[in-house]
Enzyme design. Structure first.
Site, PDB file in Angstrom:
ATOM      1  N   SER A   1      94.419 -69.181   6.775  1.00 52.47           N
ATOM      2  CA  SER A   1      93.553 -68.300   5.986  1.00 52.47           C
ATOM      3  C   SER A   1      93.272 -66.984   6.707  1.00 52.47           C
ATOM      4  O   SER A   1      93.338 -66.893   7.935  1.00 52.47           O
ATOM      5  CB  SER A   1      92.230 -68.992   5.680  1.00 52.47           C
ATOM      6  OG  SER A   1      92.445 -70.161   4.931  1.00 52.47           O
TER       7      SER A   1
HETATM    8  N1  SAH Z   1      92.179 -74.510   6.793  1.00 52.03           N
HETATM    9  C1  SAH Z   1      93.440 -73.801   6.974  1.00 52.03           C
HETATM   10  C2  SAH Z   1      94.021 -73.345   5.663  1.00 52.03           C
HETATM   11  C3  SAH Z   1      94.810 -74.403   5.091  1.00 52.03           C
HETATM   12  S1  SAH Z   1      95.748 -74.000   3.642  1.00 52.03           S
HETATM   13  C4  SAH Z   1      93.253 -72.645   7.936  1.00 52.03           C
HETATM   14  O1  SAH Z   1      92.403 -72.705   8.788  1.00 52.03           O
HETATM   15  O2  SAH Z   1      93.991 -71.693   7.904  1.00 52.03           O
HETATM   16  C5  SAH Z   1      95.307 -75.391   2.639  1.00 52.03           C
HETATM   17  C6  SAH Z   1      95.781 -76.728   3.143  1.00 52.03           C
HETATM   18  O3  SAH Z   1      95.296 -77.683   2.193  1.00 52.03           O
HETATM   19  C7  SAH Z   1      97.293 -76.899   3.189  1.00 52.03           C
HETATM   20  O4  SAH Z   1      97.674 -77.318   4.476  1.00 52.03           O
HETATM   21  C8  SAH Z   1      97.575 -78.008   2.150  1.00 52.03           C
HETATM   22  O5  SAH Z   1      98.627 -78.872   2.522  1.00 52.03           O
HETATM   23  C9  SAH Z   1      96.247 -78.738   2.115  1.00 52.03           C
HETATM   24  N2  SAH Z   1      95.967 -79.496   0.892  1.00 52.03           N
HETATM   25  C10 SAH Z   1      96.301 -79.216  -0.382  1.00 52.03           C
HETATM   26  N3  SAH Z   1      95.842 -80.158  -1.219  1.00 52.03           N
HETATM   27  C11 SAH Z   1      95.176 -81.071  -0.462  1.00 52.03           C
HETATM   28  C12 SAH Z   1      94.474 -82.281  -0.729  1.00 52.03           C
HETATM   29  N4  SAH Z   1      94.343 -82.777  -1.976  1.00 52.03           N
HETATM   30  N5  SAH Z   1      93.927 -82.950   0.305  1.00 52.03           N
HETATM   31  C13 SAH Z   1      94.041 -82.488   1.586  1.00 52.03           C
HETATM   32  N6  SAH Z   1      94.700 -81.356   1.910  1.00 52.03           N
HETATM   33  C14 SAH Z   1      95.255 -80.650   0.909  1.00 52.03           C
END
Ligand code: SAH
Length: 237
Positions: free
Chosen positions: A71
């Site tokens: 992010s």
């Molecule tokens: N928190 C991260 C951003 C992650 S992007 C940061 O610090 O940059 C969002 C993440 O959510 C992805 O890795 C994706 O695989 C995960 N994701 C999507 N759907 C999900 C679900 N139902 N349960 C858990 N993780 C999920």
């Protein structure tokens, strides 16, 4: 000293500038010193793909594996600020990704429980956080929309992928007075929402799920979607 000192202070200035620009929408003129200190401490260059290291300390999202993203730092700071964390708090994170937001949360709270759908991302984030010395973190693979009931209730819950609706399990696993921050799909696009659960009124007739919720839209945002676990995977978990 890790060679990123100048980039670090540049990013802090960028976050402060965007916070001021968005203050009217967010209601937050600046972020707490504790939140900014955490943003300056967590080594973002350790969380990006090797080729992206030169851009790690700029205020932009970057690609990670499996078509996911790390992010934008301003958004990480904003969501962290909205959680209003206390050093004693237990936090649930849905969407570990590379583990960057996890590390920021782990710097500010007692313990972070983080759920990631993609097994390889969960495993590599766990190894990375361990290597970097974030030991107050537990990561598991699964569908985060179901929460982590065994370790609930949580003082704060954060979702870092965009949901179509607020997952009921996450509201149920929030303690009275707790905060849930998540991006939601609305008819006009994605909005970052802050949901606060009312405090216990001491009335034994009031069940935890009946406590009133305060819901506020904070800012328009752009997140990857919260995906559903495939049925065949669910059978294995
Ligand atoms: N928190 C991260 C951003 C992650 S992007 C940061 O610090 O940059 C969002 C993440 O959510 C992805 O890795 C994706 O695989 C995960 N994701 C999507 N759907 C999900 C679900 N139902 N349960 C858990 N993780 C999920």
């Amino acid at each position: 000293m890790d060679g990123y000192e100048r980039e670090r202070s540049g990013l802090m200035a960028q976050i402060a500038a965007v916070a001021a620009e968005t203050a009217r929408a967010t209601g937050l003129r600046a972020f707490d010193a504790r939140v900014m200190a955490a943003m300056g401490t967590v080594p973002r260059h350790e969380f990006v793909l090797p080729a992206d290291r030169p851009f790690a300390w700029s205020n932009q999202p970057l690609p990670i594996r499996f078509s996911q993203t790390i992010s934008q730092p301003f958004i990480v700071a904003l969501m962290t600020q909205l959680l209003a964390l206390d050093p004693e708090d237990h936090v649930l994170e849905v969407g570990t990704g590379c583990g960057y937001q996890t590390a920021v949360l782990a710097t500010l709270a007692r313990h972070v429980y983080s759920i990631e759908l993609e097994p390889e991302l969960a495993a590599s984030a766990a190894a990375r956080l361990e290597r970097l010395g974030y030991h107050n973190v537990d990561i598991r693979t699964g569908d985060g929309a179901k929460g982590w009931p065994e370790t609930s209730p949580f003082d704060a819950v954060i979702v870092t992928a965009c949901a179509r609706e607020v997952p009921p399990a996450l509201v149920a696993q929030l303690r009275p007075g707790g905060r849930l921050v998540l991006p939601l799909t609305t008819p006009t696009g994605q909005e970052l929402m802050l949901i606060e659960k009312g405090r216990d009124d001491g009335d034994l007739e009031t069940k935890p799920n009946d406590l009133p919720l305060t819901v506020r839209s904070v800012l328009r945002v752009a997140f990857v979607p919260l995906r559903q676990q495939r049925e065949d995977d669910a059978l294995l978990n």
